[in-house]
Enzyme design. Sequence first.
Site, PDB file in Angstrom:
ATOM      1  N   TYR A   7       4.272   6.854   9.945  1.00 51.75           N
ATOM      2  CA  TYR A   7       3.460   5.680   9.619  1.00 51.75           C
ATOM      3  C   TYR A   7       4.282   4.610   8.894  1.00 51.75           C
ATOM      4  O   TYR A   7       4.158   3.415   9.200  1.00 51.75           O
ATOM      5  CB  TYR A   7       2.239   6.091   8.772  1.00 51.75           C
ATOM      6  CG  TYR A   7       1.189   5.011   8.695  1.00 51.75           C
ATOM      7  CD1 TYR A   7       0.240   4.849   9.695  1.00 51.75           C
ATOM      8  CD2 TYR A   7       1.161   4.120   7.620  1.00 51.75           C
ATOM      9  CE1 TYR A   7      -0.712   3.843   9.641  1.00 51.75           C
ATOM     10  CE2 TYR A   7       0.215   3.111   7.547  1.00 51.75           C
ATOM     11  CZ  TYR A   7      -0.719   2.973   8.565  1.00 51.75           C
ATOM     12  OH  TYR A   7      -1.655   1.963   8.503  1.00 51.75           O
TER      13      TYR A   7
ATOM     14  N   TYR B 288      -8.876   5.291   8.105  1.00 52.16           N
ATOM     15  CA  TYR B 288      -8.965   5.619   9.539  1.00 52.16           C
ATOM     16  C   TYR B 288      -9.993   6.746   9.649  1.00 52.16           C
ATOM     17  O   TYR B 288      -9.765   7.824   9.101  1.00 52.16           O
ATOM     18  CB  TYR B 288      -7.616   6.117  10.073  1.00 52.16           C
ATOM     19  CG  TYR B 288      -6.526   5.069  10.158  1.00 52.16           C
ATOM     20  CD1 TYR B 288      -5.770   4.707   9.039  1.00 52.16           C
ATOM     21  CD2 TYR B 288      -6.232   4.449  11.375  1.00 52.16           C
ATOM     22  CE1 TYR B 288      -4.760   3.763   9.127  1.00 52.16           C
ATOM     23  CE2 TYR B 288      -5.207   3.502  11.480  1.00 52.16           C
ATOM     24  CZ  TYR B 288      -4.484   3.158  10.349  1.00 52.16           C
ATOM     25  OH  TYR B 288      -3.486   2.228  10.452  1.00 52.16           O
TER      26      TYR B 288
ATOM     27  N   HIS C 258       0.830  -1.206   0.000  1.00 49.71           N
ATOM     28  CA  HIS C 258       0.000   0.000   0.000  1.00 49.71           C
ATOM     29  C   HIS C 258       0.862   1.253   0.000  1.00 49.71           C
ATOM     30  O   HIS C 258       1.728   1.410   0.858  1.00 49.71           O
ATOM     31  CB  HIS C 258      -0.916   0.025   1.232  1.00 49.71           C
ATOM     32  CG  HIS C 258      -2.092  -0.895   1.109  1.00 49.71           C
ATOM     33  ND1 HIS C 258      -3.181  -0.822   1.937  1.00 49.71           N
ATOM     34  CD2 HIS C 258      -2.350  -1.899   0.238  1.00 49.71           C
ATOM     35  CE1 HIS C 258      -4.069  -1.750   1.582  1.00 49.71           C
ATOM     36  NE2 HIS C 258      -3.575  -2.424   0.560  1.00 49.71           N
TER      37      HIS C 258
ATOM     38  N   PRO D 254      -3.193   0.322  19.032  1.00 53.68           N
ATOM     39  CA  PRO D 254      -2.983  -0.151  17.657  1.00 53.68           C
ATOM     40  C   PRO D 254      -3.184   0.905  16.576  1.00 53.68           C
ATOM     41  O   PRO D 254      -2.893   0.634  15.399  1.00 53.68           O
ATOM     42  CB  PRO D 254      -4.013  -1.281  17.502  1.00 53.68           C
ATOM     43  CG  PRO D 254      -5.021  -1.046  18.569  1.00 53.68           C
ATOM     44  CD  PRO D 254      -4.343  -0.338  19.684  1.00 53.68           C
TER      45      PRO D 254
ATOM     46  N   LYS E  71       1.978   0.077  15.138  1.00 54.55           N
ATOM     47  CA  LYS E  71       3.398   0.052  15.478  1.00 54.55           C
ATOM     48  C   LYS E  71       3.851  -1.141  16.323  1.00 54.55           C
ATOM     49  O   LYS E  71       5.054  -1.438  16.397  1.00 54.55           O
ATOM     50  CB  LYS E  71       3.771   1.334  16.245  1.00 54.55           C
ATOM     51  CG  LYS E  71       3.727   2.574  15.386  1.00 54.55           C
ATOM     52  CD  LYS E  71       4.909   2.623  14.424  1.00 54.55           C
ATOM     53  CE  LYS E  71       4.696   3.565  13.278  1.00 54.55           C
ATOM     54  NZ  LYS E  71       4.611   2.956  11.971  1.00 54.55           N
TER      55      LYS E  71
HETATM   56  P1  RFL Z   1       2.876 -11.531  21.671  1.00 52.85           P
HETATM   57  O1  RFL Z   1       2.330 -11.559  20.288  1.00 52.85           O
HETATM   58  O2  RFL Z   1       1.937 -11.202  22.772  1.00 52.85           O
HETATM   59  O3  RFL Z   1       3.573 -12.935  21.930  1.00 52.85           O
HETATM   60  C1  RFL Z   1       4.007 -13.316  23.217  1.00 52.85           C
HETATM   61  C2  RFL Z   1       4.016 -14.820  23.276  1.00 52.85           C
HETATM   62  O4  RFL Z   1       4.494 -15.236  24.568  1.00 52.85           O
HETATM   63  C3  RFL Z   1       3.651 -16.269  25.056  1.00 52.85           C
HETATM   64  N1  RFL Z   1       3.727 -16.266  26.534  1.00 52.85           N
HETATM   65  C4  RFL Z   1       4.516 -17.100  27.225  1.00 52.85           C
HETATM   66  N2  RFL Z   1       5.372 -18.050  26.832  1.00 52.85           N
HETATM   67  C5  RFL Z   1       6.051 -18.732  27.797  1.00 52.85           C
HETATM   68  N3  RFL Z   1       5.890 -18.487  29.122  1.00 52.85           N
HETATM   69  C6  RFL Z   1       5.044 -17.542  29.561  1.00 52.85           C
HETATM   70  N4  RFL Z   1       4.883 -17.309  30.856  1.00 52.85           N
HETATM   71  C7  RFL Z   1       4.312 -16.791  28.592  1.00 52.85           C
HETATM   72  N5  RFL Z   1       3.416 -15.793  28.667  1.00 52.85           N
HETATM   73  C8  RFL Z   1       3.064 -15.479  27.417  1.00 52.85           C
HETATM   74  C9  RFL Z   1       2.264 -15.925  24.513  1.00 52.85           C
HETATM   75  O5  RFL Z   1       1.419 -17.077  24.472  1.00 52.85           O
HETATM   76  C10 RFL Z   1       2.615 -15.409  23.121  1.00 52.85           C
HETATM   77  O6  RFL Z   1       2.634 -16.436  22.155  1.00 52.85           O
HETATM   78  O7  RFL Z   1       4.096 -10.484  21.792  1.00 52.85           O
HETATM   79  P2  RFL Z   1       5.238 -10.116  20.711  1.00 52.85           P
HETATM   80  O8  RFL Z   1       5.829 -11.344  20.113  1.00 52.85           O
HETATM   81  O9  RFL Z   1       6.085  -9.123  21.408  1.00 52.85           O
HETATM   82  O10 RFL Z   1       4.461  -9.384  19.521  1.00 52.85           O
HETATM   83  C11 RFL Z   1       3.827  -8.152  19.695  1.00 52.85           C
HETATM   84  C12 RFL Z   1       2.589  -8.044  18.796  1.00 52.85           C
HETATM   85  O11 RFL Z   1       1.792  -9.189  18.977  1.00 52.85           O
HETATM   86  C13 RFL Z   1       1.777  -6.778  19.073  1.00 52.85           C
HETATM   87  O12 RFL Z   1       2.621  -5.678  19.324  1.00 52.85           O
HETATM   88  C14 RFL Z   1       0.859  -6.408  17.889  1.00 52.85           C
HETATM   89  O13 RFL Z   1      -0.110  -7.405  17.691  1.00 52.85           O
HETATM   90  C15 RFL Z   1       0.169  -5.057  18.123  1.00 52.85           C
HETATM   91  N6  RFL Z   1      -0.787  -4.721  17.057  1.00 52.85           N
HETATM   92  C16 RFL Z   1      -0.347  -4.209  15.858  1.00 52.85           C
HETATM   93  N7  RFL Z   1       0.967  -4.046  15.622  1.00 52.85           N
HETATM   94  C17 RFL Z   1       1.400  -3.607  14.408  1.00 52.85           C
HETATM   95  O14 RFL Z   1       2.610  -3.451  14.225  1.00 52.85           O
HETATM   96  N8  RFL Z   1       0.527  -3.323  13.365  1.00 52.85           N
HETATM   97  C18 RFL Z   1      -0.802  -3.463  13.527  1.00 52.85           C
HETATM   98  O15 RFL Z   1      -1.530  -3.251  12.556  1.00 52.85           O
HETATM   99  C19 RFL Z   1      -1.301  -3.892  14.811  1.00 52.85           C
HETATM  100  N9  RFL Z   1      -2.600  -4.069  15.020  1.00 52.85           N
HETATM  101  C20 RFL Z   1      -2.157  -4.915  17.265  1.00 52.85           C
HETATM  102  C21 RFL Z   1      -3.043  -4.563  16.206  1.00 52.85           C
HETATM  103  C22 RFL Z   1      -2.665  -5.440  18.447  1.00 52.85           C
HETATM  104  C23 RFL Z   1      -4.017  -5.592  18.608  1.00 52.85           C
HETATM  105  N10 RFL Z   1      -4.473  -6.120  19.839  1.00 52.85           N
HETATM  106  C24 RFL Z   1      -5.286  -7.265  19.929  1.00 52.85           C
HETATM  107  C25 RFL Z   1      -3.892  -5.634  21.061  1.00 52.85           C
HETATM  108  C26 RFL Z   1      -4.410  -4.723  16.356  1.00 52.85           C
HETATM  109  C27 RFL Z   1      -4.901  -5.202  17.564  1.00 52.85           C
HETATM  110  C28 RFL Z   1      -6.403  -5.292  17.689  1.00 52.85           C
HETATM  111  C1  PHB Z   2      -5.314  -4.481  11.158  1.00 55.24           C
HETATM  112  O1  PHB Z   2      -5.445  -4.732   9.942  1.00 55.24           O
HETATM  113  O2  PHB Z   2      -5.604  -5.308  12.029  1.00 55.24           O
HETATM  114  C2  PHB Z   2      -4.831  -3.143  11.565  1.00 55.24           C
HETATM  115  C3  PHB Z   2      -4.395  -2.243  10.602  1.00 55.24           C
HETATM  116  C4  PHB Z   2      -3.947  -0.989  10.980  1.00 55.24           C
HETATM  117  C5  PHB Z   2      -3.931  -0.649  12.317  1.00 55.24           C
HETATM  118  C6  PHB Z   2      -4.346  -1.549  13.285  1.00 55.24           C
HETATM  119  C7  PHB Z   2      -4.795  -2.804  12.905  1.00 55.24           C
HETATM  120  O3  PHB Z   2      -3.530   0.600  12.671  1.00 55.24           O
END
Ligand code: RFL
Ligand code: PHB
Length: 389
Positions: free
Chosen positions: A384, A201, A72, A293, A297
């Site tokens: 971004y 957005y 994109h 989110p 980032k």
């Molecule tokens: P994770 O993904 O939480 O993975 C951590 C892992 O550790 C395990 N764990 C354990 N393992 C062993 N012993 C324990 N005691 C443990 N406790 C936990 C867990 O089961 C898991 O598998 O962290 P990590 O790897 O640092 O990754 C971070 C990302 O997941 C997170 O920052 C993103 O998902 C945030 N986020 C977004 N980030 C982006 O860069 N672009 C996006 O578009 C974006 N959209 C989002 C998001 C997060 C969202 N939510 C649900 C908060 C959209 C949403 C809705």
């Molecule tokens: C997503 O596709 O889940 C998504 C995209 C952009 C964001 C957050 C989540 O800023």
Amino acid sequence: MRVQVAIVGGGPAGHLLGQLLYKAGIDAIVIEQRSQAYVLGRIRAGVLEQGTTDLLDEVDVGARMHREGLVHGGFALGFGGAHHRIDLNKLTGGKNVMVYGQTEVTHDLMDARAAAGLATAYEAENVSLHDFDGPNPKVRYVQHGVAHEVECDFIAGCDGFHGVSRASVPAAALKTYERVYPFGWLGVLSDTPPVSEELVYANHARGFALCSMRSHTRSRYYVQCSLEDKVENWSDNAFWDELRSRLAPELAESLVTGPSIEKSIAPLRSFVAEPMRFGRLFLAGDAAHIVPPTGAKGLNLAASDVRYLARALAEFYAGSEAGINHYSDTCLRRVWKAVRFSWWFTSLMHKFPDAGGFGQKIQEAELDYLIHSQAASTSLAENYVGLPL
Ligand code: RFL
Ligand code: PHB
């Protein structure tokens, strides 16, 4: 068992670190408390910065992303009944973002790890960290009823916000910074074509909305909701009606709806724990920091942390401690800029309970300024697509 690095957590941060260390010739185990299917069932991020896609290429797991991901060059800001494109590509001198789900990134990393025959312990219970203030750290866990101990040189805490790694550090050694936002995001995944080719957005008097996607046939939508809301209280129809009400009429009319295949509510929070290193324990990704989110980032910060960490560890094994000594400061400089951007974009786009009509007018004035000022839209665009590593 003895390895050079014990990686706690098998999400994107842990798995990417595993691949980076493998390529650097450093042996590691990934210890994950959930099953592989559970980790892959979490629907989260969707937007990757170029720095993140470059890193996936560097560890040879970018092939499917380049085939199936969507490049994109812009996104839209919706407000005042219309939407306005931010031309990321033009404003940043040619940079784009990649729309490719976190689930797919993790899947590709898991496949590469399995193909290389590298050790991963799934369904590890009672994971505990020991002696990381000295030269011989250990990680203990129980898997399928059998107790295990891993001796290592270093522990990488990649276990997310609720993990055991940060919690194992003495409270006095940590300084934390936190902001909890007074709303959440209700997200829906559906096998329907995205309403727009690029992300939208939207700021609306009823609250924020985001139109995103996973492919040309799978959409991901979010609406700002109350923290008291429950997923069970949102029927699919109620969700589609609410989303439509927050979009410009021409988008609302072309929205294709269908049954949700996932629906969940996520609270929004900014959080940073400093420093990110304690002796021989390093925190990376959500274990050290959380961003709302809105700026997309979180996953990208997790990727930049583990990039710095892998390089620092490679330097250590080549004879220099400079990298591990600077790890925390190097990460935090980038982390705080992303925390600032995510906080700013969240504040601009959401309805705050105490903002009133004045707050809404100020947001609309800033949005109008953003789309008409080259300086302001360039600042938005460069943040971004991702600040330099
Ligand atoms: P994770 O993904 O939480 O993975 C951590 C892992 O550790 C395990 N764990 C354990 N393992 C062993 N012993 C324990 N005691 C443990 N406790 C936990 C867990 O089961 C898991 O598998 O962290 P990590 O790897 O640092 O990754 C971070 C990302 O997941 C997170 O920052 C993103 O998902 C945030 N986020 C977004 N980030 C982006 O860069 N672009 C996006 O578009 C974006 N959209 C989002 C998001 C997060 C969202 N939510 C649900 C908060 C959209 C949403 C809705
Ligand atoms: C997503 O596709 O889940 C998504 C995209 C952009 C964001 C957050 C989540 O800023």
